[in-house]
Design an enzyme around this catalytic site. Sequence first.
Site, mmCIF file in Angstrom:
data_model
loop_
_atom_site.group_PDB
_atom_site.id
_atom_site.type_symbol
_atom_site.label_atom_id
_atom_site.label_comp_id
_atom_site.label_asym_id
_atom_site.label_seq_id
_atom_site.Cartn_x
_atom_site.Cartn_y
_atom_site.Cartn_z
ATOM 1 N N GLY A 17 0.793 -1.220 0.000
ATOM 2 C CA GLY A 17 0.000 0.000 0.000
ATOM 3 C C GLY A 17 0.824 1.269 0.000
ATOM 4 N N ILE A 18 0.370 2.264 0.762
ATOM 5 C CA ILE A 18 1.008 3.571 0.782
ATOM 6 C C ILE A 18 2.431 3.495 1.311
ATOM 7 C CG2 ILE A 18 0.906 5.873 1.809
ATOM 8 C CD1 ILE A 18 -2.178 5.564 1.763
ATOM 9 N N ASP A 58 7.558 -4.637 14.921
ATOM 10 C CA ASP A 58 6.205 -4.426 15.415
ATOM 11 C C ASP A 58 6.229 -3.136 16.228
ATOM 12 O OD1 ASP A 58 3.779 -4.356 16.756
ATOM 13 O OD2 ASP A 58 3.777 -6.492 17.262
ATOM 14 N N ARG A 140 -18.048 5.002 10.667
ATOM 15 C CA ARG A 140 -16.632 4.744 10.927
ATOM 16 C C ARG A 140 -16.184 5.604 12.090
ATOM 17 N NH1 ARG A 140 -13.443 3.257 6.667
ATOM 18 N NH2 ARG A 140 -15.399 2.630 5.674
ATOM 19 N N TYR A 143 -12.594 4.956 14.280
ATOM 20 C CA TYR A 143 -11.450 5.152 13.379
ATOM 21 C C TYR A 143 -11.290 6.630 13.044
ATOM 22 C CZ TYR A 143 -8.520 4.844 9.212
ATOM 23 O OH TYR A 143 -7.522 5.015 8.282
ATOM 24 N N LYS A 147 -8.117 9.123 14.110
ATOM 25 C CA LYS A 147 -7.311 9.815 13.112
ATOM 26 C C LYS A 147 -7.383 11.327 13.276
ATOM 27 C CE LYS A 147 -5.481 6.445 10.790
ATOM 28 N NZ LYS A 147 -4.019 6.275 10.678
ATOM 29 N N ASP A 177 -6.716 2.984 -3.129
ATOM 30 C CA ASP A 177 -6.840 1.614 -3.618
ATOM 31 C C ASP A 177 -5.610 0.818 -3.200
ATOM 32 O OD1 ASP A 177 -7.536 -0.692 -4.884
ATOM 33 O OD2 ASP A 177 -7.651 0.156 -6.903
ATOM 34 N N THR A 178 -5.730 0.084 -2.104
ATOM 35 C CA THR A 178 -4.620 -0.694 -1.559
ATOM 36 C C THR A 178 -5.060 -2.135 -1.333
ATOM 37 O OG1 THR A 178 -5.234 -0.235 0.737
ATOM 38 C CG2 THR A 178 -3.762 1.344 -0.350
ATOM 39 N N ARG A 201 -18.981 7.378 -3.347
ATOM 40 C CA ARG A 201 -18.536 8.594 -2.677
ATOM 41 C C ARG A 201 -17.264 9.180 -3.292
ATOM 42 N NH1 ARG A 201 -16.949 4.948 2.410
ATOM 43 N NH2 ARG A 201 -14.701 4.759 2.101
#
Length: 241
Positions: A17-18, A58, A140, A143, A147, A177-178, A201
């Site tokens: 991903g990112i 970790d 959501r 979360y 954030k 999009d990951t 959305r």
Amino acid sequence: MGRLDGKVIVLSAAAQGIGRAAAIAFAKEGARVTATDINGEKLKELDGVKGIRTKVVDVTKKDQVEALAKEHDHVDVLFNVAGYLCLFDFNHIIYEYEHKEQSSFFFLNMCIQPQLCYNSKIPIPYSYRIFSTIGGVVNRCVYSTSKAAVIGLTKSIAADFLEQGIRCNCVCPGTVDTPSLRGRIQAQPDPEQAYKDIMARQKTGRMCTAEEVAHLCVYLASDESAYVTGNEHIIDGGWRL
């Protein structure tokens, strides 16, 4: 010369991903990158990329983060990408959460960010980056709240260390999009409908790519953004409008 020549960059969640896109983009611009993740197998895919060293870490384990810090005489850019979005939070509102679930979100999404910087004494003479989102997202709650707290944390760190030449900014993406997103969609009772709901959305008609976010990260890690600190940098395709 690359835009990041000579800079030492450490980032988390780099296996996909990112985080992966950012690690590659940093290295292409000449940085020496330490890419970390808990997923050792996926992280190995970055082995052999010029400028990137991988290490399984970790970031919720203090001893592992401290060991990582000891490997660096200094760090120019610390990019905290690690975060948490469980399947439970895909479609729930505030009174449907247990206290334990709320605590898990806040611990990983907000509380570990300063732990990497402070508790482990990673020497950062230049920049500190964290990863965040902005605005409220329907169903959501926890979360989004965790954030939003990261944005406050960003501004606090920026204010506290401004006179020491340390900058702190956060990146606030829309829907990217990951593999993680695709996995959560497939885990829904009706993946096709879940995908349609997400696309409905997207005001641009598409999701953001990880590489597009990485371009912004390169700017923030470079000297080009030397006068930029304490800000949330939104890349959401106009979702918030």
